[in-house]
Design an enzyme around this catalytic site. Sequence first.
Site, PDB file in Angstrom:
ATOM      1  N   LYS A 111       0.855  -1.180   0.000  1.00  0.00           N
ATOM      2  CA  LYS A 111       0.000   0.000   0.000  1.00  0.00           C
ATOM      3  C   LYS A 111       0.896   1.237   0.000  1.00  0.00           C
ATOM      4  CE  LYS A 111      -3.813   1.995   2.762  1.00  0.00           C
ATOM      5  NZ  LYS A 111      -4.629   1.788   3.979  1.00  0.00           N
ATOM      6  N   SER A 192      -9.418   2.045   3.261  1.00  0.00           N
ATOM      7  CA  SER A 192      -8.536   2.780   2.372  1.00  0.00           C
ATOM      8  C   SER A 192      -7.570   1.892   1.593  1.00  0.00           C
ATOM      9  CB  SER A 192      -7.734   3.814   3.168  1.00  0.00           C
ATOM     10  OG  SER A 192      -6.830   3.195   4.081  1.00  0.00           O
ATOM     11  N   SER A 216      -9.941  -0.458   7.261  1.00  0.00           N
ATOM     12  CA  SER A 216      -9.274  -0.300   5.968  1.00  0.00           C
ATOM     13  C   SER A 216      -8.614  -1.554   5.415  1.00  0.00           C
ATOM     14  CB  SER A 216      -8.246   0.829   6.040  1.00  0.00           C
ATOM     15  OG  SER A 216      -8.897   2.067   6.201  1.00  0.00           O
TER      16      SER A 216
END
Length: 521
Positions: A111, A192, A216
């Site tokens: 990420k 996210s 997330s």
Amino acid sequence: MLSSHHSIPLSLLRLPTLFLLIISTSSAFTIKEATVQDLQLAFKHNSVTSRKLVQFYLHQIRKLNPILRGVIEVNPDALSEADKADKERKATFQGRLPALPALHGIPILLKDNIASKDKLNTTAGSYALLGSLVPRDAGVVKKLRKSGAIILGKASLTEWANFRSSNMPNGWSARGGQGQNPYFPLADPCGSSSGSAISVAANMVAVSLGTETDGSILCPSSFNSVVGIKPTVGLTSRAGVVPITPRQDTVGPICRTVSDAVYVLDAIVGFDPNDAEATKDALKFIPHGGYKQFLNASGLKGKRLGIVRTPFFSFSNGSVIAEAFENHFRVLSQRGATLVDNLKITNIDMILDFTTSGEATAMSAEFKLSLNAYLKELVSSPVTSLAEVIAFNTKFSDPEMITEYGQDIFLESEKTNGIGKTEKAALFDMKRLTRDGFEKLMKENELDALVAPDIAISTVLAIGGFPGISVPAGYGHKGVPFGIFFGGLKGSEPKLIEIAYAFEQATKVRKPPIHQTKPSQ
């Protein structure tokens, strides 16, 4: 200021177009949907090399990412890392090196809020951090490199881990664009860690890392039909991760199977001197021999699973999701679990309210302190404080879409001034709500895990630093995926893994996105 000196944009990526889905020697081997164990076996039988694996995923990214937007950028050194892995494997097979770790030679996406000291950017999806230089690999990346994993690139995310604006759509960032659910274009990819989930679901990478502060990892895993493990806070280092709050932030795997997620978890847990207090405290939770020993298909036997109908099971009777979960309950029971139904979490409405629980108040102050500390540690950066990030966004409002989405959370956080009386009261409230709610429920009913279909459980777990796992559970309206969540007390990962793996093996719900079943051109 909006350009970088050391990245390779995906738009400039040029790759050969002829890659076969089937790479074979003595027997056919299909890369798509292959697990880590499948890949290691293929390495052993010389059915595939790490170089061919990386080439395959780079081709998939070139083909699919213009639509799905799951990847922000690829590592220009990925192929050289693959060649290194192939040489090491050859030396191992010839007896010149010891046995290799489970992730050796396996490509992984990080990420884009997880730092890597290489030619990749670490920007949290924002132009404000493009071109910044990190001092070192994040703690989890250092462990991944030690395990022999290949850093394929950076996954997209909801910008600033979805903490910039309350109006920003899930999966959007200025650098990455709008991430798309691979199962249905109009469906929410969730945030996210959207890009991490999109990419593994669509077979653009083998495995990935995400981060969670509140939902997330669990939510995008559910919405993209993959497996996500949100570890106990401190089990994995947060050093080198663009922060929200160290009280709730955690790093975990997002993969296609429970076993893959567990192999990644085994690689990244443990002490990190750069996140010493939290990782030292969590050392007591890590079992001798790691987590792979809990990949037990009979793992539901003897487990006590709690069900809180209100508010988590709020869907209408007879719906696809309702029927699916009634079937799942039967499977859990048939496989040896005891279901403790119709439980209640004290003050659950207050816990789930971001404002009244105290979560919003505490996180705003913690974010400003944590982000400023992260930015000041960078070797170089266009911005050195939250105030400067806000000013940057205002100056470059068009690419950052400030008019459309705003930055209200940033502005509220900038108003804070450390952990004062109000923030301390909020922290006390969350501890009280956790103690009298989730912890009391688990202990009084002697539960091994709580079962839920609703991402709202993430908040229950978040404010207490508790772990959770999401596993594919079905497909609803227009084929949009949904997951089943198992949450437990701190350090309960072994039990959660047993439960999740046994459920996965009993149901085998996951299927790839429909367009992924067509051969590459």
